[in-house]
Design a protein around this motif. Structure first.
Motif, mmCIF file in Angstrom:
data_model
loop_
_atom_site.group_PDB
_atom_site.id
_atom_site.type_symbol
_atom_site.label_atom_id
_atom_site.label_comp_id
_atom_site.label_asym_id
_atom_site.label_seq_id
_atom_site.Cartn_x
_atom_site.Cartn_y
_atom_site.Cartn_z
ATOM 1 N N SER A 203 0.827 -1.204 0.000
ATOM 2 C CA SER A 203 0.000 0.000 0.000
ATOM 3 C C SER A 203 0.862 1.254 0.000
ATOM 4 O O SER A 203 0.536 2.238 -0.686
ATOM 5 N N GLY A 206 2.342 1.600 -3.470
ATOM 6 C CA GLY A 206 1.277 1.984 -4.392
ATOM 7 C C GLY A 206 0.889 3.439 -4.228
ATOM 8 O O GLY A 206 0.673 4.158 -5.211
ATOM 9 N N SER A 207 0.824 3.907 -2.987
ATOM 10 C CA SER A 207 0.508 5.313 -2.738
ATOM 11 C C SER A 207 1.611 6.223 -3.259
ATOM 12 O O SER A 207 1.340 7.298 -3.812
ATOM 13 N N LEU A 209 3.545 5.579 -5.804
ATOM 14 C CA LEU A 209 3.400 5.616 -7.257
ATOM 15 C C LEU A 209 2.271 6.554 -7.670
ATOM 16 O O LEU A 209 2.379 7.256 -8.686
ATOM 17 N N LEU A 210 1.199 6.582 -6.897
ATOM 18 C CA LEU A 210 0.102 7.507 -7.186
ATOM 19 C C LEU A 210 0.572 8.947 -7.047
ATOM 20 O O LEU A 210 0.223 9.810 -7.865
ATOM 21 N N MET A 268 0.700 3.659 -13.301
ATOM 22 C CA MET A 268 -0.616 3.288 -12.799
ATOM 23 C C MET A 268 -0.857 1.783 -12.895
ATOM 24 O O MET A 268 -1.612 1.225 -12.096
ATOM 25 N N TYR A 271 0.726 0.528 -9.868
ATOM 26 C CA TYR A 271 -0.135 0.902 -8.741
ATOM 27 C C TYR A 271 -1.310 -0.067 -8.614
ATOM 28 O O TYR A 271 -1.662 -0.498 -7.508
ATOM 29 N N GLN A 275 -2.191 -2.416 -5.439
ATOM 30 C CA GLN A 275 -3.485 -2.283 -4.771
ATOM 31 C C GLN A 275 -4.230 -3.604 -4.727
ATOM 32 O O GLN A 275 -4.925 -3.908 -3.761
#
Length: 283
Positions: A203, A206-207, A209-210, A268, A271, A275
């Motif tokens: 997480s 992933g965050s 990468l966002l 994305m 990501y 996720q």
């Protein structure tokens, strides 16, 4: 059959929105990237992406995005953890979460003006430090309107965005897991490195990468803050589309936009994979 059609009808606004605001602009960019100025198909625009000034702009954009994503991810995760330790329905958590939701969208000309008015060459904080404290924050150069300044300004909205996207993952950590680790003789270090850390890592990444994609695609703040030069790729695209000195570069600008789409698509996709892994234990 009628019921299926009625349910499908409810998705029409969504697919219409995707077609108008996502698919159509993407097709315009892709077609324009391979179109010649006088018609026909050409690879000249795509080959021009290998020019040094374009590669430099992409490099600075990636550096800007990676730097602000890392800083925003670390500081935002610490702030999110502090919120998790507070009361779930307490005033502090609700206030900080609401403020993060607002500040994460606070960008563009307004944010650029706020920083210029505060720490610009004649900003009130700059004048106060120079005249009252004897500290000149611009002794080494006018950094606010260059890449270091963009990193500072972008971090302003990256931190609250990290709080919003990472807070659900921290909420998914159950207190029973820590109690189980302590009952087995595990220390706090063991709990975070062997239990919570591995669970939160997908997480967190992933965050981050966002946040990278968010900074990489941002335009308005940089456009308002940087008046000369094109240090990052969105401003380079603006120069190609609006330049009155070098004409006929509109399709080159679309080729650079296509390069941005590829970078964001890769980010994305990673990501989404992270996720998906996080959802296994959050559910």
């Amino acid at each position: 059959m009628a019921g299926v059609l009625r349910r499908a009808l409810g998705t029409v606004p969504f697919f219409a929105y995707v077609a108008i605001f996502l698919v159509t602009p993407t097709l315009v960019v892709v077609i324009g990237a391979f179109a010649g100025d006088r018609g026909g198909v050409t690879l000249a625009n795509v080959r021009a992406l290998g020019e040094s000034y374009v590669l430099d702009a992409f490099g600075r954009s990636i550096l800007l995005s990676a730097s602000t994503a890392l800083i925003g991810a670390v500081l935002g995760a610490l702030l999110a953890y502090a919120l998790v330790t507070a009361r779930p329905n307490g005033l502090l958590r609700r206030a900080v979460t609401a403020a993060s939701g607002v500040l994460a969208q606070f960008g563009g000309v307004t944010l650029a003006f706020a920083f210029i008015a505060t720490i610009g060459l004649s900003g009130f904080a700059t004048v106060f430090l120079r005249e009252q404290v004897g500290v000149d924050i611009y002794a080494g150069g006018v950094w606010l309107f260059e890449l270091p300044g963009l990193i500072l300004v972008y971090t302003y909205f990256q931190i609250p965005l990290m709080v919003i996207v990472f807070l659900p993952a921290l909420d998914g950590i159950r207190p029973q897991w820590r109690e189980a680790a302590e009952s087995l003789g595990g220390s706090t270090w063991v709990y975070w490195t062997k239990v919570a850390g591995p669970l939160l890592a997908p997480s967190f990444l992933g965050s981050a990468l966002l946040l990278f994609a968010n900074a990489f695609s941002a335009y308005a703040t940089a456009a308002a803050l940087v008046s000369q030069g094109n240090p990052i790729i969105p401003l380079q695209i603006r120069g190609a589309l609006t330049s009155e000195v070098v004409l006929g570069q509109a399709n080159l600008g679309k080729a650079m936009a296509l390069g941005m789409i590829v970078v964001v698509a890769v980010v994305m996709a990673l990501y989404a994979l992270l996720q998906r892994r996080t959802a296994k234990w959050l559910g």
